[in-house]
Design an enzyme around this catalytic site. Structure first.
Site, PDB file in Angstrom:
ATOM      1  N   ASP A 215       0.913  90.433  62.257  1.00  0.00           N
ATOM      2  CA  ASP A 215       0.866  91.801  62.757  1.00  0.00           C
ATOM      3  C   ASP A 215       1.975  92.030  63.790  1.00  0.00           C
ATOM      4  O   ASP A 215       2.212  91.186  64.653  1.00  0.00           O
ATOM      5  CB  ASP A 215      -0.504  92.022  63.418  1.00  0.00           C
ATOM      6  N   GLU A 265       4.019  71.465  57.897  1.00  0.00           N
ATOM      7  CA  GLU A 265       3.253  70.217  58.049  1.00  0.00           C
ATOM      8  C   GLU A 265       2.099  70.157  57.052  1.00  0.00           C
ATOM      9  O   GLU A 265       1.508  69.113  56.844  1.00  0.00           O
ATOM     10  CB  GLU A 265       2.654  70.142  59.449  1.00  0.00           C
TER      11      GLU A 265
END
Ligand code: NOJ
Length: 529
Positions: A215, A265
């Site tokens: 956002d 990751e």
């Protein structure tokens, strides 16, 4: 037709990542399906309707905020980013939603709201109780005021919802809120803020979500001197691409480099898309450099007018920009913040015709498409009575802007029932119009000419013919009032003029947005020999 130019988004070696050509469905939770009968959509309701989304043929769902929130801005005022608001269910409901979506072959994106928090976030509660200049206030943007006794806001910034972007506390200090006063802006130069959001990302990645919609992605970092903003340039009606010291500052890119490292990751091609309303395409492309976000919404396409040159220009400039950095394009025509295409393109039967045609253009383009719930039903904005309006924009603008509720009316699922299948208890949080049942999933299913069946067929054909064609697209000259493009052996022609267009030589019709292929305000897909 004569080839004029060719565009290609750089692909990845071997199979392209899923999100490069995905169709993502924005599920605005409080208006999708009410599972517990309180009049507000929730996660249990949404989970029960997942088969509709699987049938539609989308690839992923983006869930709008379901976090703990006082709901001053429909949940974009988050008090605890790592919990589900009881209005929407609990963490178990979220886990069940994700598991079921995955079982149906759908990925799940969740919203992350890093520009601001609710004033009920524990950090803001602590900051408000602390003294001006204290460490607790340093995680937000607090400043003394201007004027003899600090009675004027620290600068001239305006809130997006109307009125000054600063609110003064009784102790005299002012805090910044680019949106509602209930949404205090974080100070991203404070290390706690970055750490907090990395923990939030990991929290949801660990629970199995496939990525994030970010956002106000262009707002996190402000010019540190907080200078006055220049007067807003005169913009064409409805066009909203803010610029100034509040937006799109260079430091914001460090945040997304760090986030990219976190995403990488994790296994399984997790991704992030930014909501960045930036003025030019070069600025947009900076968000999707190889070590930053995966995607960024292209709002110039959404804001293009119903003119061939505008739409075509919006598309080609976007493809050029993202192509330079090897990113994939993203297209969006509708979301919970803008008037729906049916309304924007003229309303009534004309608006619907154009909205259906625009959808076929969007779905033919290389890159991914973001749909907004109800677009597949051809819904228009609802003209709600003033007393029903809940968007803070209505209050903050002194009742001069009605806000975004007209496009957030709960979805109709069935022909009958008090809320047409949205729920079966309390009245829905926004009133639904009496004819809503005729737009419902039930009413449209199986009807060849319905908008729902058009979307179903388009998504199926897109998956079978367009996605395998890869990212290359060739724009063709079909006259001043048409947009024509070819991907692989599929030709898409959108007619924005007043004359009927001839059928292309030797081509077989795959899909048309209206009964007569080539008619004004329609689009068609053709298979070339
Ligand atoms: C963008 C969201 O889409 C909108 O609904 C919200 O009001 C603002 N950001 C503030 O969070």
């Amino acid at each position: 037709m004569v080839g004029t130019d060719a565009h290609a988004c750089a692909g990845t070696a071997g199979r392209a990542a899923w999100w490069r050509e995905a169709v993502v469905y924005e599920l605005y939770v409080r208006s999708f399906a009410d599972g517990n009968g309180d009049g507000v959509g929730d996660l249990i309701g949404a989970r029960g309707r997942l088969p509709h989304l699987a049938d539609l043929g989308i690839d992923a769902v983006w869930l709008t905020p379901f976090y703990r929130s006082p709901m001053a801005d429909g949940g974009y005022d988050v008090a605890d980013h790592r919990d589900v608001d009881p209005l929407f269910g609990d963490l178990g409901d979220l886990d069940a939603f994700v598991a079921e979506a995955h079982a149906l072959g759908l990925r799940v994106l969740v919203d992350v709201v890093p520009n601001h928090s609710s004033v009920q976030h524990p950090w803001f509660v602590e900051a408000r109780a602390a003294a001006p200049g204290s460490a607790a206030r340093a995680r937000y943007v607090f400043r003394p005021g201007r004027g003899g006794s600090g009675e004027l806001p620290p600068n001239n910034w305006q809130s997006d919802f109307g009125g000054p972007a600063w609110t003064r506390l009784p102790d005299g200090d002012w805090y910044l809120h680019l949106f509602d006063p209930e949404q205090a802006d974080f100070d991203w130069s404070h290390p706690d803020v970055g750490r907090h959001f990395e923990e939030i990302l990991r929290f949801w990645l660990d629970r199995g979500v496939d990525g994030f919609r970010i956002d106000v992605a262009h707002g996190l970092v402000k010019d540190p001197t907080l200078p006055d903003a220049p007067d807003r340039p005169e913009l064409p009606a409805g066009l909203y691409l803010p610029s100034g010291p509040q937006w799109d500052q260079p430091g914001v890119h460090d945040v997304y480099r760090a986030w990219r490292r976190v995403l990488e990751e994790y296994p399984g091609e997790r991704m992030a898309i930014g909501e960045a309303w930036v003025a030019d395409r070069a600025a947009m492309a900076r968000y999707v450099r190889a070590d930053e976000l995966h995607q960024v919404f292209d709002f110039a396409f959404l804001q293009a007018s119903w003119k061939a040159a505008d739409l075509r220009g919006a598309v080609t400039r976007s493809l050029d920009a993202v192509g330079l950095v090897g990113a994939s394009a993203t297209w969006v025509l509708n979301n919970h913040d803008v008037a729906r295409t049916v309304t924007r393109f003229g309303g009534g039967p004309v608006g619907l015709r154009r909205a259906r045609a625009a959808a076929l253009l969007m779905l033919a383009l290389p890159g991914s498409a973001y749909l907004y719930q109800g677009e597949e039903l051809g819904l228009a904005d609802v003209d709600l009575p003033a007393e029903a309006l809940r968007d803070p924009v209505w209050q903050r603008s002194g009742h001069t802007r009605r806000g975004r509720d007209g496009g957030r009316v709960p979805l109709p699922w069935s022909r009958s029932g008090s809320s047409f299948g949205f729920g079966s208890g309390a009245p829905p949080w926004l009133p639904v119009p009496s004819g809503w049942g005729e737009c419902s999933v039930e009413a449209q299913s199986g009807h060849e000419d319905s908008t729902l069946e058009l979307y179903r067929r388009a998504l199926d054909l897109r998956r079978r013919h367009l996605v395998p064609a890869g990212p290359e697209v060739e724009f063709l000259d079909a006259g001043a009032d048409a947009v024509a493009l070819r991907r692989g052996d599929v030709l898409c022609v959108l007619n924005l003029g007043r004359e009927q267009l001839p059928d292309p030589d030797g081509a077989r019709l795959l899909l048309r947005s209206d009964r007569t292929a080539g008619a004004p305000d329609t689009a068609a897909w053709w298979r070339l020999p």
